[in-house]
Design an enzyme around this catalytic site. Sequence first.
Site, short mmCIF file in Angstrom:
data_model
loop_
_atom_site.label_atom_id
_atom_site.label_comp_id
_atom_site.label_asym_id
_atom_site.label_seq_id
_atom_site.Cartn_x
_atom_site.Cartn_y
_atom_site.Cartn_z
N GLY A 10 0.79 -1.22 0.18
CA GLY A 10 0.05 0.03 0.05
C GLY A 10 0.78 1.23 0.25
O GLY A 10 0.24 2.41 0.14
N GLN A 11 2.26 1.18 -0.05
CA GLN A 11 2.99 2.43 -0.22
C GLN A 11 2.70 3.15 -1.49
O GLN A 11 2.17 2.74 -2.41
CB GLN A 11 4.38 1.80 -0.30
CG GLN A 11 5.02 1.17 0.78
CD GLN A 11 4.96 -0.16 0.81
OE1 GLN A 11 4.11 -0.85 -0.05
NE2 GLN A 11 5.57 -1.08 1.68
N GLN A 12 2.83 4.36 -1.04
CA GLN A 12 2.34 5.46 -1.97
C GLN A 12 3.01 5.22 -3.32
O GLN A 12 2.26 5.31 -4.42
CB GLN A 12 2.82 6.86 -1.75
CG GLN A 12 2.14 8.12 -2.47
CD GLN A 12 2.27 9.57 -1.97
OE1 GLN A 12 3.13 9.69 -0.80
NE2 GLN A 12 1.77 10.42 -2.68
N SER A 13 4.05 4.79 -3.38
CA SER A 13 4.83 4.57 -4.74
C SER A 13 4.38 3.26 -5.61
O SER A 13 4.30 2.97 -6.56
CB SER A 13 6.30 4.39 -4.51
OG SER A 13 6.26 3.13 -3.66
N LEU A 14 3.64 2.42 -4.72
CA LEU A 14 2.71 1.28 -5.28
C LEU A 14 1.64 1.52 -5.58
O LEU A 14 1.05 0.75 -6.54
CB LEU A 14 2.90 0.05 -4.27
CG LEU A 14 4.40 -0.37 -4.01
CD1 LEU A 14 4.27 -1.70 -2.78
CD2 LEU A 14 5.18 -0.93 -5.24
#
Length: 187
Positions: free
Chosen positions: A69-73
Amino acid sequence: MVLLKVLRKQKIKESQARVLLLGLDNAGKSTLVAQILDEDMRSVAPTFGFQINTLTRDGINLHIWDIGGQQSLRPFWHNYFEKTDFLIWVVDACAPARLDKCIQELQTVLQQEDRLIGTGVLIWINKVDIGRENISLIEERLEKEVLGTLRENHNVGVIPCSAFTGEGVNEGLDFVCDEIKSRLFVL
Ligand code: GDP
């Protein structure tokens, strides 16, 4: 919409269901999976990419896709929407400061994504073992900002839970299985 339901019904008949587990990073998705599979929660590491685990419950093989769920993903989430039967969205009860972002991402996923129309949706408000005081605030905001629209195209459940203590986890899984089975009678 009807075709989607036909395809979903056929797959469910084969007792296979694809369940997407999404939410902001750190909400507790992987820990919930560990709790569900009765695995050691201390060995849970951040998910970069995705992990698939299968759980058989109530005669259905739930293939649970735990997506980072990281922003980059998040821009890559759409790659996983195809053939999804059910979406579980995890909210961190201990991160009220991230609630705006969490609601915004949920709206983006469910209101702009045709491939998820008709899926069941469970919103798990996680970490209530230490964030119980925030449950009503989160429920109120979800009700006001998301659920009205969501219910137009989805059966939605909202259940407080704790991956650590197991509270609300069986209740959530029962909702998932009951909702999936209920669609056998849609057509
Ligand atoms: P993910 O990024 O959504 O997969 O989150 P993780 O499963 O990696 O969990 C993020 C952090 O929250 C970890 O430090 C977990 O130990 C903690 N955590 C997860 N679930 C719970 C819970 O139910 N209660 C508490 N107190 N902490 C939790």
